[in-house]
Design an enzyme around this catalytic site. Sequence first.
Site, PDB file in Angstrom:
ATOM      1  N   LYS A 146       0.814  37.375  31.960  1.00  0.00           N
ATOM      2  CA  LYS A 146       1.723  38.305  31.272  1.00  0.00           C
ATOM      3  C   LYS A 146       1.269  39.760  31.407  1.00  0.00           C
ATOM      4  CE  LYS A 146       3.154  34.676  28.041  1.00  0.00           C
ATOM      5  NZ  LYS A 146       3.808  34.370  26.777  1.00  0.00           N
ATOM      6  N   LYS A 187      -2.660  33.202  30.008  1.00  0.00           N
ATOM      7  CA  LYS A 187      -1.591  34.055  29.464  1.00  0.00           C
ATOM      8  C   LYS A 187      -1.927  35.537  29.676  1.00  0.00           C
ATOM      9  CE  LYS A 187       0.098  30.771  26.040  1.00  0.00           C
ATOM     10  NZ  LYS A 187       0.077  30.258  24.688  1.00  0.00           N
ATOM     11  N   PHE A 237      -0.996  37.534  21.611  1.00  0.00           N
ATOM     12  CA  PHE A 237      -1.715  36.499  20.889  1.00  0.00           C
ATOM     13  C   PHE A 237      -1.552  35.199  21.673  1.00  0.00           C
ATOM     14  CE2 PHE A 237      -3.115  37.287  16.398  1.00  0.00           C
ATOM     15  CZ  PHE A 237      -2.998  38.662  16.425  1.00  0.00           C
ATOM     16  N   ASP A 248      10.179  29.323  21.832  1.00  0.00           N
ATOM     17  CA  ASP A 248      10.379  29.339  23.286  1.00  0.00           C
ATOM     18  C   ASP A 248      11.769  28.851  23.661  1.00  0.00           C
ATOM     19  OD1 ASP A 248       7.886  30.331  24.078  1.00  0.00           O
ATOM     20  OD2 ASP A 248       6.950  28.390  23.679  1.00  0.00           O
ATOM     21  N   ASN A 288       9.417  28.074  12.705  1.00  0.00           N
ATOM     22  CA  ASN A 288       8.013  27.654  12.675  1.00  0.00           C
ATOM     23  C   ASN A 288       7.353  28.190  11.405  1.00  0.00           C
ATOM     24  OD1 ASN A 288       6.688  30.317  13.256  1.00  0.00           O
ATOM     25  ND2 ASN A 288       7.974  30.128  15.089  1.00  0.00           N
ATOM     26  N   LYS A 331      29.090  24.162   9.264  1.00  0.00           N
ATOM     27  CA  LYS A 331      28.024  23.182   9.038  1.00  0.00           C
ATOM     28  C   LYS A 331      28.375  21.888   9.779  1.00  0.00           C
ATOM     29  CE  LYS A 331      25.598  20.713   5.419  1.00  0.00           C
ATOM     30  NZ  LYS A 331      25.690  20.206   4.064  1.00  0.00           N
TER      31      LYS A 331
HETATM   32  O1  PMT Z   1       2.270  34.876  10.567  1.00  0.00           O
HETATM   33  P1  PMT Z   1       1.036  34.190  10.020  1.00  0.00           P
HETATM   34  O2  PMT Z   1       1.356  33.071   9.071  1.00  0.00           O
HETATM   35  O3  PMT Z   1       0.046  35.172   9.470  1.00  0.00           O
HETATM   36  O4  PMT Z   1       0.303  33.467  11.253  1.00  0.00           O
HETATM   37  C1  PMT Z   1      -0.248  34.227  12.279  1.00  0.00           C
HETATM   38  C2  PMT Z   1      -0.035  33.545  13.652  1.00  0.00           C
HETATM   39  C3  PMT Z   1      -0.717  32.200  13.658  1.00  0.00           C
HETATM   40  C4  PMT Z   1       1.465  33.349  13.922  1.00  0.00           C
HETATM   41  C5  PMT Z   1      -0.621  34.530  14.706  1.00  0.00           C
HETATM   42  O5  PMT Z   1      -1.985  34.737  14.438  1.00  0.00           O
HETATM   43  C6  PMT Z   1      -0.481  33.982  16.124  1.00  0.00           C
HETATM   44  O6  PMT Z   1      -1.287  33.224  16.616  1.00  0.00           O
HETATM   45  N1  PMT Z   1       0.610  34.426  16.804  1.00  0.00           N
HETATM   46  C7  PMT Z   1       1.020  33.951  18.131  1.00  0.00           C
HETATM   47  C8  PMT Z   1       1.822  32.713  17.993  1.00  0.00           C
HETATM   48  C9  PMT Z   1       2.408  32.232  19.312  1.00  0.00           C
HETATM   49  O7  PMT Z   1       3.583  32.067  19.380  1.00  0.00           O
HETATM   50  O8  PMT Z   1       1.570  32.100  20.292  1.00  0.00           O
HETATM   51  P2  PMT Z   1       1.996  31.614  21.779  1.00  0.00           P
HETATM   52  O9  PMT Z   1       0.714  31.217  22.417  1.00  0.00           O
HETATM   53  O10 PMT Z   1       3.083  30.611  21.730  1.00  0.00           O
HETATM   54  O11 PMT Z   1       2.588  32.923  22.439  1.00  0.00           O
HETATM   55  C10 PMT Z   1       1.809  33.791  23.239  1.00  0.00           C
HETATM   56  C11 PMT Z   1       2.245  35.220  23.076  1.00  0.00           C
HETATM   57  O12 PMT Z   1       3.544  35.380  23.650  1.00  0.00           O
HETATM   58  C12 PMT Z   1       2.338  35.710  21.646  1.00  0.00           C
HETATM   59  O13 PMT Z   1       1.903  37.052  21.621  1.00  0.00           O
HETATM   60  C13 PMT Z   1       3.844  35.630  21.349  1.00  0.00           C
HETATM   61  O14 PMT Z   1       4.220  36.646  20.380  1.00  0.00           O
HETATM   62  C14 PMT Z   1       4.428  35.921  22.709  1.00  0.00           C
HETATM   63  N2  PMT Z   1       5.748  35.278  22.996  1.00  0.00           N
HETATM   64  C15 PMT Z   1       5.879  33.932  22.996  1.00  0.00           C
HETATM   65  C16 PMT Z   1       7.093  33.367  23.341  1.00  0.00           C
HETATM   66  C17 PMT Z   1       8.177  34.199  23.679  1.00  0.00           C
HETATM   67  N3  PMT Z   1       9.352  33.698  23.999  1.00  0.00           N
HETATM   68  N4  PMT Z   1       8.001  35.528  23.668  1.00  0.00           N
HETATM   69  C18 PMT Z   1       6.821  36.091  23.334  1.00  0.00           C
HETATM   70  O15 PMT Z   1       6.680  37.312  23.328  1.00  0.00           O
END
Ligand code: PMT
Length: 391
Positions: free
Chosen positions: A337, A333, A319, A273, A203, A283
Amino acid sequence: MKVVVGITGGIAAYKVPELVRLLKKQGHEVRCAATGHALEFVTRVTLETISGAPLYSDLFASGRTEHISLKDWGEMLVVAPATANIIGKVASGIADDALSTLLLAFSGKPVIMAPAMNCEMWAHPAVQRNIETLKGWGIRMVGPEKGELACGVSGVGRMSEPEAIVAEVNNLSPFSSHLSPQKWLVTAGPTYERIDSVRFIGNYSSGKMGFALAQALADAGAEVELVSGPTSLTIDHPRVHLTRIESAREMYAAVTEVFPRCNGAILSAAVADYRPSECADHKLKKNGSEGMHLDLVQNPDILATLGGMKTDKQTLVGFALETDNEEANAQYKLEKKNLDYIVLNSLRDKGAGFGVDTNKVTVISRDGRHTESPLLSKKEIAQLIINTVTT
Ligand code: PMT
């Protein structure tokens, strides 16, 4: 530090010379800026003598842009006492005198206010709304305290003592160590999920937000375990230990190993995810003109796992990157969580999110408090998040 002390027209202005004296005693350089009303309570001669510098109080006196020179000079601005009037002006973006002009110009650096007013004024919804607005912008409030007020009644409205204000200045100083000896975990960047030996699912995360968080925590004295996905960023801080990983499962292993020894964790990484169920060790070749199907399986949810491991003494911050139903999804969330805070990033906000140097967030606490930021640099956003989740 170079501290500008802004004084407004309240009786507590008589305590400001003592505040300036204490700041200087602790090694800070001080310059004062005052409103016309402040000078009804404390004199120019006193302020100039005690600070050892000319007072800034008249927007037009020197014919120069003194508010800009002073904002360039100052590393922190302390407004004490802060009347309902100055609080309302800043919240509304009004700049009609020397101090309010300086306050609007003073962006990107710490600002502390020590409100002082009558208790009925303090309780007024307009004042409370303005205070929340300023806090949302990262302005730190010290006090007011409960006690006997100048008008003879007793209630909340007394300015905090100069010692408490100085403590907050030291707390916010970049050289401060108020998070020492805590240990914090931060995740940053994307994850790469391998398809074959040359391709992956990834991503757009650059890691900028997570690295800014690690830097700000370390600057505040914490030891930081930074676990980052692939990024070109580097960090050079004696208190930051960087572990580079590639996939969500590698991040999971690194994070769950270190979390039990941490006071808190902020997970800003954009974790995939799903991952391909199989990874070819060579490859993959194009298969004629036929399409290709990838079978995906779910990755572990690292944040939810930490939510399950968390003790009462640990703070867990996630986040949420959303494109629609932002607040409801973030709230979901937060609860699902088992988080203490969630930082909501909306991709609908221009200048926020992936790759850029700026961000705009809402920090939502478990007890329902919302701290909204304007568009700020990721460094300032990191500071705002840390201020919110560590107090
Ligand atoms: O890195 P930059 O370019 O500075 O950009 C910053 C950002 C946009 C990546 C950052 O500000 C941000 O929003 N990060 C969270 C991105 C995200 O994956 O969000 P989510 O809503 O999908 O996930 C929710 C939370 O679960 C996040 O804290 C994520 O780290 C966590 N997660 C998600 C999936 C997973 N399998 N395990 C996790 O721990």
